[in-house]
Scaffold this motif. Structure first.
Motif, PDB file in Angstrom:
ATOM      1  N   LYS A  64       0.715  14.020   4.298  1.00 14.86           N
ATOM      2  CA  LYS A  64      -0.649  14.027   4.228  1.00 14.86           C
ATOM      3  C   LYS A  64      -1.149  12.795   3.569  1.00 14.86           C
ATOM      4  O   LYS A  64      -2.449  12.426   3.725  1.00 14.86           O
ATOM      5  N   ALA A  65      -0.343  12.301   2.290  1.00 11.47           N
ATOM      6  CA  ALA A  65      -1.013  11.159   1.665  1.00 11.47           C
ATOM      7  C   ALA A  65      -0.818   9.930   2.302  1.00 11.47           C
ATOM      8  O   ALA A  65      -1.296   8.625   1.854  1.00 11.47           O
ATOM      9  N   TRP A  66      -0.140   9.652   3.582  1.00  6.30           N
ATOM     10  CA  TRP A  66      -0.109   8.719   4.402  1.00  6.30           C
ATOM     11  C   TRP A  66      -1.488   8.221   4.955  1.00  6.30           C
ATOM     12  O   TRP A  66      -2.129   9.243   5.460  1.00  6.30           O
ATOM     13  N   ALA A  67      -1.491   7.071   5.350  1.00  3.60           N
ATOM     14  CA  ALA A  67      -3.044   6.957   6.176  1.00  3.60           C
ATOM     15  C   ALA A  67      -2.648   6.231   7.497  1.00  3.60           C
ATOM     16  O   ALA A  67      -1.802   5.367   7.736  1.00  3.60           O
ATOM     17  N   ILE A  68      -3.622   6.521   8.568  1.00  6.85           N
ATOM     18  CA  ILE A  68      -3.471   5.827   9.847  1.00  6.85           C
ATOM     19  C   ILE A  68      -5.129   5.563  10.004  1.00  6.85           C
ATOM     20  O   ILE A  68      -5.644   6.654  10.410  1.00  6.85           O
ATOM     21  N   PRO A  69      -5.528   4.327   9.502  1.00 10.69           N
ATOM     22  CA  PRO A  69      -7.103   4.279   9.523  1.00 10.69           C
ATOM     23  C   PRO A  69      -7.642   4.548  10.877  1.00 10.69           C
ATOM     24  O   PRO A  69      -8.909   4.755  11.223  1.00 10.69           O
ATOM     25  N   ASP A  70      -7.150   4.122  12.128  1.00  7.44           N
ATOM     26  CA  ASP A  70      -7.559   3.830  13.426  1.00  7.44           C
ATOM     27  C   ASP A  70      -7.579   5.497  13.932  1.00  7.44           C
ATOM     28  O   ASP A  70      -6.451   6.413  14.292  1.00  7.44           O
ATOM     29  N   THR A  71      -8.726   6.196  14.005  1.00  8.65           N
ATOM     30  CA  THR A  71      -8.925   7.615  14.308  1.00  8.65           C
ATOM     31  C   THR A  71      -8.142   8.119  15.773  1.00  8.65           C
ATOM     32  O   THR A  71      -7.475   8.913  15.631  1.00  8.65           O
ATOM     33  N   GLU A  72      -8.428   7.000  16.495  1.00  2.00           N
ATOM     34  CA  GLU A  72      -7.689   7.440  17.904  1.00  2.00           C
ATOM     35  C   GLU A  72      -6.286   7.445  17.880  1.00  2.00           C
ATOM     36  O   GLU A  72      -5.543   8.429  18.387  1.00  2.00           O
ATOM     37  N   PRO A  79       0.751  -1.279   0.089  1.00  2.00           N
ATOM     38  CA  PRO A  79       0.127   0.121   0.164  1.00  2.00           C
ATOM     39  C   PRO A  79       0.806   1.398  -0.039  1.00  2.00           C
ATOM     40  O   PRO A  79       1.634   1.416   0.747  1.00  2.00           O
ATOM     41  N   LYS A  80       0.677   2.160  -1.058  1.00  2.00           N
ATOM     42  CA  LYS A  80       1.350   3.350  -1.156  1.00  2.00           C
ATOM     43  C   LYS A  80       1.346   4.262   0.013  1.00  2.00           C
ATOM     44  O   LYS A  80       2.084   5.062   0.375  1.00  2.00           O
ATOM     45  N   ASP A  81       0.305   4.091   0.690  1.00  2.00           N
ATOM     46  CA  ASP A  81      -0.122   5.173   1.937  1.00  2.00           C
ATOM     47  C   ASP A  81       0.402   4.459   3.219  1.00  2.00           C
ATOM     48  O   ASP A  81      -0.021   4.822   4.425  1.00  2.00           O
ATOM     49  N   GLY A  82       0.881   3.120   3.120  1.00  2.00           N
ATOM     50  CA  GLY A  82       1.561   2.578   4.543  1.00  2.00           C
ATOM     51  C   GLY A  82       0.269   1.944   5.468  1.00  2.00           C
ATOM     52  O   GLY A  82       0.501   1.777   6.572  1.00  2.00           O
ATOM     53  N   THR A  83      -0.939   1.797   4.744  1.00  2.00           N
ATOM     54  CA  THR A  83      -2.037   1.258   5.606  1.00  2.00           C
ATOM     55  C   THR A  83      -2.001  -0.179   5.754  1.00  2.00           C
ATOM     56  O   THR A  83      -1.074  -0.786   5.677  1.00  2.00           O
TER      57      THR A  83
END
Length: 474
Positions: A410-418, A220-224
């Motif tokens: 900005k383009a990276w992801a951390i799916p867990d909002t907390e 995954p490009k965004d590290g998810t």
């Protein structure tokens, strides 16, 4: 007696085939199979009341597995639906066979002379029993082929069937009491085949997690969270519904291999596989820990594909966090704890470690303006050219670094909002404090004729920029 058993035999066979057809018809007329084996979570499907099961009402739950690790083999649409119907129809037919065989024996007892009853009954049930056994062996060979294709979702159909066969076995044995040894051994033989193929599937699944080859093109490009992680967890959650069955599969192999005990099929299915639920539980726990260990090793090697160590850390953080949350949300964490008491703590430590690695990516920004790297000068004394130049460089370095990191991250992801809020907050605090102190010290110093060229951001503005990290929509 020959005429009698032939007529009743074809009747018995016809009843079971009729039941099976009824299943297929009712599933195709509704477009989607109803299966008490699988609660349908799909929103667009009509729900039906559960069909009354012939024989005992058991709770057969197989959560629908969305092609766990289908390893590039995309299933045909509806293939999983068909599997559900097949599985469920087979389970019903097994129960129906026991009930119908019981009533055939009662009927025969009133008609056939006593000393011929058992032999006549044995002949009468052969066709129907052989049909069931053949279908069972077909399920085993379909599972064997699925393992070769790394299609583990198909293999999971063996689990509810095996559990049902073991639950029905005492009744089966009772019905077949007076029959020949070859008749009595058919079901135990099928149970052994299913346990063997199930154990092989579990073993191959663990190996597949360890050796999943995709590195470059599937990252995954965004590290998810990686697909491998979600598939592995999904598969382990499936096993929760079949803890005893899976434990017994592993036990049958362990006893056979480790102690080199040849297991008799009749033994395996009854006395041997009820080893002790404690023993089975420990085996299943060890197995789950092995899969999680393999997954962790694979994720570590996958993370090296990223050139940016900060993205690599975000990737590992996301995956470890997903694993920990998934374990905690299901009963998996209790199962893991049977053999690994510290698993939860160790995941938390891994997660913290990755956050720290990520935070280091900001050092190159804050180092420009850190106290230790700044020139010391007397207040009120006019700045020398060299000092003015250093202050300009410091502002420029900070501004450029901040803009670059914000743009990239900005383009990276951390799916867990907390977790996302927590990581942003921590970063914001560090950067704002450092920048605030720097600004206070040099913001009003006359180091340039165009201060707006260098003092581009206020402290709050910097905080707002960091608040937009990990958010492509920002």
């Amino acid at each position: 007696m020959n005429v009698y058993y032939q007529i009743r035999s074809s009747q018995l066979d016809r009843s079971i085939k009729g039941l099976k057809e009824h299943f297929h018809k009712s599933s195709s007329s509704s477009g989607v199979p109803y299966s008490p084996a699988i609660p349908n979570k799909r929103k667009d499907t009509p729900t039906k009341k559960p069909v009354k099961r012939p024989g005992h009402e058991h709770d057969f739950r197989v959560k629908h597995l969305s092609e766990a690790l289908n390893d590039k083999h995309r299933p045909l649409a509806g293939r999983d639906d068909m599997l559900d119907v097949e599985t469920d129809a087979y389970i019903h037919c097994v129960s129906a066979f026991v009930k119908l065989a019981q009533s055939e024996y009662q009927l025969l007892a009133d008609i056939i002379p006593e000393h011929h009853q058992k032999k006549t009954f044995d002949s009468l049930i052969q066709d129907a029993l052989d049909g069931l056994m053949l279908e069972g062996e077909n399920i085993v060979s379909a599972a064997r082929k699925a393992i070769v294709r790394h299609d583990f979702s198909t293999v999971l159909t063996v689990f509810p069937i095996l559990r049902h066969l073991k639950q029905t076995k005492p009744e089966f044995d009772q019905v077949l009491q007076g029959t020949a040894a070859s008749t009595k051994n058919k079901l135990p033989g099928l149970i052994t085949s299913m346990e063997t193929i199930g154990a092989k599937a579990l073993e191959d699944f663990a190996d597949n997690i360890k050796n999943d080859p995709d590195k470059e093109y599937n990252m995954p490009k965004d590290g998810t969270v990686h697909e491998l992680t979600s598939n592995a967890i999904l598969f382990l959650q499936q096993l929760l519904d079949f803890q005893e069955t899976a434990g017994a599969m592993l036990a049958s192999q362990v006893l056979g291999d480790t102690y080199n005990i040849p297991l008799d099929p009749r033994e395996t299915s009854s006395s041997a596989t009820s080893y002790s639920s404690e023993f089975s539980k420990r085996l299943l726990s060890t197995y789950i820990c092995k899969v999680l260990g393999n997954l962790q090793l694979n994720l570590l090697s996958k993370s090296k594909v990223y050139e940016d160590p900060a993205l690599s850390a975000i990737f590992l953080h996301n995956n470890y966090n997903y694993i920990l949350k998934s374990l905690e949300k299901s009963e998996l964490i209790q199962l893991v704890a049977v053999t690994q008491k510290t698993a939860e703590r160790s995941y938390r430590e891994h997660i913290e470690q990755q956050i720290q690695t990520y935070q280091r990516s900001w050092l190159k920004v804050t180092d420009y303006i850190a106290e230790k790297n700044l020139p010391v000068f007397q207040p009120g004394v006019k700045l020398r050219d060299k000092e003015r130049q250093i202050i300009k460089e410091r502002f420029k370095g900070f501004n450029d670094g901040l803009e670059e990191l914000c743009k990239i991250q900005k383009a990276w992801a951390i799916p867990d909002t907390e977790q996302r809020d927590r990581i942003r907050q921590a970063q914001k605090t560090i950067v704002k404090e450092t920048y605030g102190a720097f600004l206070q010290k040099f913001g009003s110093v006359p180091f340039t004729k165009n201060p707006e060229k260098y003092i581009k951001y206020g402290v709050e503005q910097v905080g707002d920029m960091i608040d937009r990290l990990f958010d492509t929509s920002a």
